[in-house]
Design a protein around this motif. Structure first.
Motif, PDB file in Angstrom:
ATOM      1  N   ILE A  38     -28.891  75.279  30.456  1.00 29.15           N
ATOM      2  CA  ILE A  38     -27.545  75.306  31.030  1.00 29.15           C
ATOM      3  C   ILE A  38     -27.489  76.326  32.164  1.00 29.15           C
ATOM      4  O   ILE A  38     -26.973  76.037  33.253  1.00 29.15           O
ATOM      5  N   LEU A  39     -28.024  77.511  31.927  1.00 27.67           N
ATOM      6  CA  LEU A  39     -28.026  78.554  32.953  1.00 27.67           C
ATOM      7  C   LEU A  39     -28.842  78.116  34.167  1.00 27.67           C
ATOM      8  O   LEU A  39     -28.469  78.383  35.317  1.00 27.67           O
ATOM      9  N   TYR A  40     -29.939  77.415  33.920  1.00 30.77           N
ATOM     10  CA  TYR A  40     -30.771  76.885  35.008  1.00 30.77           C
ATOM     11  C   TYR A  40     -29.977  75.877  35.842  1.00 30.77           C
ATOM     12  O   TYR A  40     -29.941  75.961  37.069  1.00 30.77           O
ATOM     13  N   ASP A  41     -29.347  74.933  35.161  1.00 33.43           N
ATOM     14  CA  ASP A  41     -28.553  73.928  35.868  1.00 33.43           C
ATOM     15  C   ASP A  41     -27.397  74.564  36.635  1.00 33.43           C
ATOM     16  O   ASP A  41     -27.093  74.157  37.759  1.00 33.43           O
ATOM     17  N   LEU A  42     -26.764  75.561  36.036  1.00 33.05           N
ATOM     18  CA  LEU A  42     -25.681  76.259  36.726  1.00 33.05           C
ATOM     19  C   LEU A  42     -26.194  76.961  37.982  1.00 33.05           C
ATOM     20  O   LEU A  42     -25.512  76.962  39.018  1.00 33.05           O
ATOM     21  N   ALA A  43     -27.391  77.530  37.910  1.00 29.07           N
ATOM     22  CA  ALA A  43     -27.981  78.190  39.079  1.00 29.07           C
ATOM     23  C   ALA A  43     -28.250  77.173  40.188  1.00 29.07           C
ATOM     24  O   ALA A  43     -27.965  77.433  41.364  1.00 29.07           O
ATOM     25  N   LEU A  44     -28.784  76.007  39.808  1.00 32.53           N
ATOM     26  CA  LEU A  44     -29.035  74.958  40.805  1.00 32.53           C
ATOM     27  C   LEU A  44     -27.741  74.468  41.440  1.00 32.53           C
ATOM     28  O   LEU A  44     -27.647  74.310  42.662  1.00 32.53           O
ATOM     29  N   LEU A  45     -26.744  74.236  40.597  1.00 31.14           N
ATOM     30  CA  LEU A  45     -25.451  73.765  41.113  1.00 31.14           C
ATOM     31  C   LEU A  45     -24.799  74.808  42.016  1.00 31.14           C
ATOM     32  O   LEU A  45     -24.202  74.471  43.039  1.00 31.14           O
ATOM     33  N   GLN A  46     -24.919  76.077  41.650  1.00 30.03           N
ATOM     34  CA  GLN A  46     -24.351  77.146  42.477  1.00 30.03           C
ATOM     35  C   GLN A  46     -25.067  77.211  43.829  1.00 30.03           C
ATOM     36  O   GLN A  46     -24.438  77.398  44.862  1.00 30.03           O
ATOM     37  N   ALA A  47     -26.386  77.053  43.805  1.00 32.18           N
ATOM     38  CA  ALA A  47     -27.147  77.058  45.053  1.00 32.18           C
ATOM     39  C   ALA A  47     -26.736  75.876  45.930  1.00 32.18           C
ATOM     40  O   ALA A  47     -26.541  76.037  47.141  1.00 32.18           O
ATOM     41  N   LEU A  48     -26.586  74.712  45.323  1.00 34.96           N
ATOM     42  CA  LEU A  48     -26.157  73.533  46.068  1.00 34.96           C
ATOM     43  C   LEU A  48     -24.751  73.730  46.626  1.00 34.96           C
ATOM     44  O   LEU A  48     -24.466  73.365  47.766  1.00 34.96           O
TER      45      LEU A  48
END
Length: 142
Positions: A38-48
């Protein structure tokens, strides 16, 4: 008698100071590995979101809603679990280090793919230029 009272008061102070306000385990616990995802996906989404927010808007993606749907959790469950994991700073730090390492590995893989694509495009451009040069030489001779 004074020594006993002093010793008891010191013990009381030490026990009061060391008493942690432990966060209770959430009602719906999330596995540590899933929380890292979840934290990984949140980091990717935040970067996007920072890099290209129009892509999220164009595809009607709300990052929080996306996470909740993907992992079949709700906002309360996420907040409680995030708070629970954050209460153990060493575990939480390790989770973020794992996420960071994973992001770094992904970046290296993406850079390799982009490098290969650039080489192919460069080769095609060079081949095209060589063809043009050859044609112009033939025309110039003719």
């Amino acid at each position: 008698m004074k020594k006993i009272i002093l010793l008891l008061s010191i013990l009381i102070i030490i026990s009061a100071c060391s008493n942690k306000n432990e966060i209770p385990k959430p009602a719906k616990p999330i596995d540590k590995a899933v929380m890292e995802n979840i934290l990984y996906d949140l980091a990717l989404l935040q970067a996007l979101k920072s890099y290209s927010p129009e892509k999220l808007t164009k595809n009607s993606i709300n990052s929080k809603t996306y996470i909740y749907q993907k992992y079949k959790i709700d906002s309360l469950q996420f907040v409680e679990n995030n708070k629970y994991f954050a209460s153990d700073i060493e575990t939480y730090k390790l989770m973020f280090e794992n996420v960071s390492n994973r992001l770094q590995k992904e970046k290296i893989e993406i850079d390799k793919v982009l490098s290969k694509e650039l080489k192919v495009k460069t080769k095609k451009s060079q081949d095209s230029l060589e063809k043009i040069v050859k044609k112009s030489k033939v025309i110039a001779r003719g």
